[in-house]
Design an enzyme around this catalytic site. Structure first.
Site, PDB file in Angstrom:
ATOM      1  CD  GLU A   1       6.570  -0.424  25.820  1.00  0.00           C
ATOM      2  OE1 GLU A   1       7.103   0.651  25.606  1.00  0.00           O
ATOM      3  OE2 GLU A   1       5.341  -0.538  26.031  1.00  0.00           O
TER       4      GLU A   1
ATOM      5  CB  ALA B   1      -3.221  -7.205  25.505  1.00  0.00           C
TER       6      ALA B   1
END
Lengths: 740, 330
Positions: free
Chosen positions: A706, A511
């Site tokens: 993550e 992103a």
């Protein structure tokens, strides 16, 4: 009209996926493709002394059996160096050496999958077995210190102050060893490749990969071809978790076989074969030492990790990195050691480093909080870092304090009674635990292009991948937002090396990297159109100042007088061009030199433990995060929940069990390698605090791929201690460890 | 996969005849285990006799008890009114196993014939497995054996039987109806299964070519006071580390009789006869239950990784019986 960035929009590919119409790599329709099945080694170390392929070759439908005896020798596989970030040292039938169990030793290609499976069953391999070494404990004396560690190539060891004197001045000290097991990515979609040589010097790969461009570079290198002669297509990926970042042996083997046969070959790595040849997380041994004053201030903190790498390549599970910067700790040291082992190559796995590292660090912090009789949040706040003590740089932004506060409030942390086993309800021991999340914010150079079509719609391209996270959707949002268009008027394409070059979808950077490129490309197109309008004598906007021009919903107009304007299509039509295009490259700038950039979070868990049977259930789990701008509230929440659920797996279930005698993972399937199922997840929620970060990248996003897994495991394990009074430091915490 | 011939049988007799016509035949019902084993290369039949559409799907009252057709799906059995009302332990056990999708496909007859999930059995690239390759040795004894047996083991094999349903059926005292080349016969479930001894390659006492047609459940008037407790690592789609099927007949605070069977601990669903004997006629309390559990596990053997199952089994017996005793039964 409010912008679409941030809206909780459904995935635009959602319907395709749930109706089975999204076509994954292995399902691509390729004429005359033959089926390949790998035969893998059953020993961890030795030499192949004989391979009997005669029965396989005679078996119905088999068209080829490839082994090291008849495979072409590839210059690009000679003397492979310990790998760059997205490559790996691989074995593709170049010699008779077996370096780990499950290493590919033969490929059977047949007309059908069933025939190829039968052929593979009939291949007989004889080995000269050599003594293998697969353990971690017991071989620590053989460990070596790698110079660099992690995706950012940081020094593998660090030191500030003096640990010894820091511990000496402490009122309370703790030192414990924490262990995490081998963990396997286990994406739902198995690794798969279809290799098609369109011409002798041009290869098309339909590959389930997290990086189409790194894929073609690596394969190009192996086949001594320019990467432009390789076309990689990857429209849908059923999960990667790091395993599909590097090019593994099966990709090269499929291409070798297709070349040999002059025929397309499709090759899927079977589930049991995913335990070794396609990466995993090494087991770790992590030693934590903390010294603290009675008031809770940490005087010393060290984190020393030992993990394993293969005999032929190098990867460090960078578990000690977070301890360099999460707490003030004036005396601090960290290290990483590696032990070469006869195992498949460990590699990037779901928050490599940070996932096991925040487990051990945050479990140790919990232990020290108990020793100090301090609330675990208070203890963390006491040692809160307002700048990065390791880099000696300011944070680009840090809202962790807010995460602790809002997370604790929403979770009901104040209902916790500090004493272990103090919240028992009948047979059920109730425990609360918390921990901190941290994950670096990165980006890499990325390109994108945006076209305005004659009908006023946008076509936006970037080669990137959607590994199940929502890339199709968020990129469409970014583009639609710039033009004030509905989502349906933007067509975003990805997963193809014919599109603008982008980085690997890994390290939580898609992103930030590709999103910034899409943002800049659409901005460039917007500027171009504005210039076209104001310099076009026939345009109603002729001569209007650029600052006064707005584009919304297919129309270009003057802000000061919205009736003055026209449809973008009209502007384009007069230009005589079929489309107008903007292109951009978004590159990391000097922000990295100026700031330390991280996403943060706080996680809270309530576990229920059966007092007699030891069964553990995560009844409630909550994460509060600060990760910059959120592009899509729905897909971001899903990513965070997904990370947290992997954390549940890491805490309670996941373990690649190696039979050390044989050097093989015995639970090499999804029935026996346990990942969480719906029934394992009670109430789970993720939310975030508002955070504006103007430094990290043009979009201000930090990435949420993550951060969710970091800290999740420690929150659960800390809650288990609170429930039971038992500290289990070796993951996973299975019920047998609570029975003793 | 090895090529095979395939026939869809219209009648049980035809199925039995067809089976006998090839050297390596297998009956296939739902296929939820057999296909898996074929893909792994553990089972390599040359001929498949598909019995899935035989009209053996009825679940009905039979001689005071209930007869379950061998081809009733696990889902149908678990949710059938007669089972839910009279044998809730069986319904609970089936629903504790596998996943909804697997239970929809799996048959009750096939469930009894599941093969062990021992890692070394399930992957034919392991050289040692006496069950798969008699005489080759047992890799589990010196290897990783956390999921393996603690009761009735032998030096040849420490595999467990994976079924949940069969554990409940063992407690119920079910009888298996079979038909084969020599005609029809019935086999008590306790006689149906075997301990490994030195022939672990033989799971059951079925004769070659015999087809299960039905499972008969005897009438158990007190059958509603029953519990299936499954202790496992994750909450769904995981095999039992230890499970307990318990049926309790109480008179006031006294145990008139009990039926206890254990799963995950032996090569067969383990009827806890010693515990039952210990409990008969005694007042139900924690100490008595513990003593009964101790008696049952007296001869248990733990291996490198599974010794915890001995204590876990004891506690599970106590828990299941306590829960059953506390049930409000109409």
């Amino acid at each position: 009209m409010p912008g679409v960035i941030g809206q909780p929009l459904d995935r635009i590919d959602g319907t395709l996926k749930v109706t089975g119409r999204a076509v994954y790599a292995y399902e691509q329709q390729v004429e005359n493709a033959a089926y390949g099945v790998l035969v893998t080694s059953t020993i961890p170390k030795g030499r192949i002394t004989a391979i009997d392929t005669s029965a396989a070759e005679k078996s119905s439908g088999v068209v080829m059996v490839m082994t090291h005896l008849n495979a072409p020798k590839l210059a690009g596989l000679k003397e492979q160096k310990p790998s760059p970030v997205t490559g790996r040292v691989i074995q593709a039938f170049q010699d008779d050496l077996v370096r780990y169990a499950n290493q590919p030793v033969a490929l059977v290609v047949a007309e059908t999958l069933e025939q190829a499976l039968e052929g593979a069953h009939l291949v007989g391999v004889k080995y000269a077995v050599e003594r293998h070494a697969v353990d971690l404990d017991g071989r620590i004396s053989q460990a070596y210190e790698p110079p660099k560690a992690g995706g950012q190539q940081e020094p593998s060891a660090s030191n500030r102050g003096d640990m010894k004197s820091g511990l000496a001045e402490a009122d309370q000290r703790m030192r414990e060893v924490y262990r995490t097991p081998f963990e396997f990515h286990n994406p739902m979609e198995q690794h798969a490749t279809i290799a098609v040589w369109d011409k002798p010097d041009h290869l098309t790969l339909y590959d389930s990969t997290q990086g189409v461009f790194s894929d073609r570079e690596r394969v190009g290198h192996v086949f001594s071809m320019p990467s432009e002669s390789i076309h990689v297509i990857s429209p849908f990926i059923g999960g990667g978790f790091g395993s599909k970042g590097p090019v593994w042996s099966h990709v090269v083997i499929a291409a070798m076989a297709a070349k040999q046969l002059s025929r397309p070959v499709r090759l899927e790595v079977r589930r049991p074969q995913m335990f070794g040849p396609v990466g995993m997380r090494s087991q770790t041994r992590q030693e934590l030492a903390i010294g603290a004053k009675t008031d809770g201030s940490i005087t010393a903190l060290s984190h020393d990790t030992v993990c394993q790498t293969s005999s032929f390549d190098e990867f460090v599970e960078t578990a000690s990195l977070s301890a360099r910067r999460l707490y003030t700790a004036p005396n601090n040291s960290t290290s990483h050691l590696l032990i070469k082992s006869d195992i498949g190559q460990p590699s990037y796995t779901r928050a490599p480093g940070e996932a096991p590292g925040t487990y051990a660090l945050e479990a140790a912090m919990d232990e020290m909080a108990y020793q100090l009789k301090m609330d675990p949040i208070e203890f963390r706040l006491k040692n809160y870092t307002d700048s990065d003590p390791n880099e000696k740089k300011p944070w680009s932004s840090k809202s962790l304090r807010e995460c602790y506060r809002q997370g604790a409030e929403r979770f009901g942390w104040s209902n916790r009674t500090a004493e272990p086993r103090s919240m028992r309800k009948g047979n059920v021991l109730v425990g609360y635990g918390m921990a901190t999340s941290i994950y670096p914010t990165r980006r890499s150079p990325a390109n994108a292009s945006a076209r305005l079509n004659g009908d006023g719609t946008l076509s936006v391209d970037a080669g990137t991948q959607d590994i199940g996270t929502g890339t199709y959707t968020v990129m469409t949002q970014v583009a639609a937002d710039t033009f004030g268009l509905p989502m349906t008027s933007v067509k975003f394409r990805l997963g193809d090396t014919d599109l603008p070059k982008t980085p690997v979808s890994g390290g939580s950077q898609a992103a930030a990297s590709t999103g910034s490129a899409v943002y800049l490309a659409t901005q460039a197109l917007r500027e171009k159109l504005i210039q076209m309008a104001i310099s076009d004598a026939q345009s109603p906007l002729s001569g209007v100042s650029a600052q006064d021009v707005e584009i919304q919903n297919g129309r270009i107009f003057a802000r000061s007088n919205p009736s003055k304007g026209e449809a973008l299509g009209q502007l384009l039509a007069r230009s005589g061009q079929p489309f107008a295009e903007g292109k951009a490259e978004a590159k990391p700038g000097s922000e990295k030199e100026r700031y330390s950039m991280y996403a943060f979070g706080a996680q809270f868990s309530e576990v229920h433990v059966d007092a007699d049977l030891g069964q553990i259930r995560v009844a409630r789990h909550l994460g509060c995060f600060a990760a910059g701008r959120i592009l899509n509230a729905k897909t971001a929440r899903s990513q965070l929940l997904g990370g947290m659920i992997w954390g549940v797996g890491m805490a309670l279930l996941e373990e690649g069990v190696m039979d050390r005698r044989l050097g093989r993972y015995v639970n090499n399937n999804l029935a026996e390698y346990h990942v969480p199922v719906n029934a394992d997840i009670g109430v789970i929620d993720a939310f975030w605090v508002d955070e504006k970060d103007e430094h990290v990248n043009p979009l201000g996003v930090k990435g949420v791929g993550e951060i969710g897994i970091t800290g999740a495991t420690a929150a659960i394990v800390n809650a288990i201690h609170h429930a039971t009074g038992k500290r289990v430091r070796d993951l996973p915490v299975t019920l047998d460890k609570l029975l003793v | 996969m090895k090529s095979f011939t395939y026939i869809r049988a219209a009648t049980s007799d035809q199925a039995v005849q067809s089976y006998a016509q090839a050297p390596d035949s297998r009956f296939i019902g739902g296929g939820t285990n057999l296909l898996d084993l074929m893909k792994m290369g553990v089972e390599r039949p040359s001929h498949l006799v598909d019995v899935h559409r035989l009209p053996l799907t009825q679940i009905e009252e039979h001689e005071g008890g209930v007869r379950i057709g061998a081809l009733a799906s696990n889902t149908e059995a678990a949710n059938h009114r007669l089972i839910r009302e009279r044998y809730p332990v069986l319904s609970q056990a089936i629903l504790a196993g596998a996943t909804q999708q697997l239970r929809n496909k799996a048959t009750c007859g096939g469930n009894l014939l599941q093969r062990t999930r021992c890692y070394y059995f399930y992957d034919p690239t392991y050289a040692e497995c006496n069950k798969r390759n008699p005489g080759s040795g047992c890799a589990a004894i010196p290897g990783y054996n956390r999921i393996h047996a603690i009761l009735g083991t032998s030096s040849s094999c420490i595999a467990t039987h994976p079924s949940d349903m069969a554990v409940a059926l063992m407690a119920i005292g079910a009888t298996v109806q079979v038909v084969g080349p020599q005609g029809a016969r019935s086999v008590a479930l306790d006689e149906f299964y075997r301990l490994p001894g030195d022939t672990p390659q033989i799971d059951t006492n079925l004769h070659s070519g015999e087809l299960i047609t039905a499972i008969d459940l005897p009438a158990i008037p007190y059958g509603r006071r029953s519990v299936y407790l499954k202790v496992r690592d994750r909450n769904s789609y995981a095999f039992a580390l230890v499970s307990v099927a318990a049926i309790l007949d109480m008179e006031g605070g006294t145990i008139r009789q009990s039926h206890i069977a254990l799963g995950g601990v032996a090569h067969k669903p383990w009827r806890a006869a010693l515990a039952e004997k210990h409990l008969k006629g005694k007042t139900l309390d924690a100490d008595t239950l513990r003593a009964a559990a101790e008696a049952e596990l007296k001869d248990a053997t733990g291996y490198t990784d599974n010794a915890f199952k001995i204590e876990l089994a004891k506690r599970s017996i106590v828990r299941a019986m306590t829960t059953a005793a506390q049930m409000e039964v109409a």
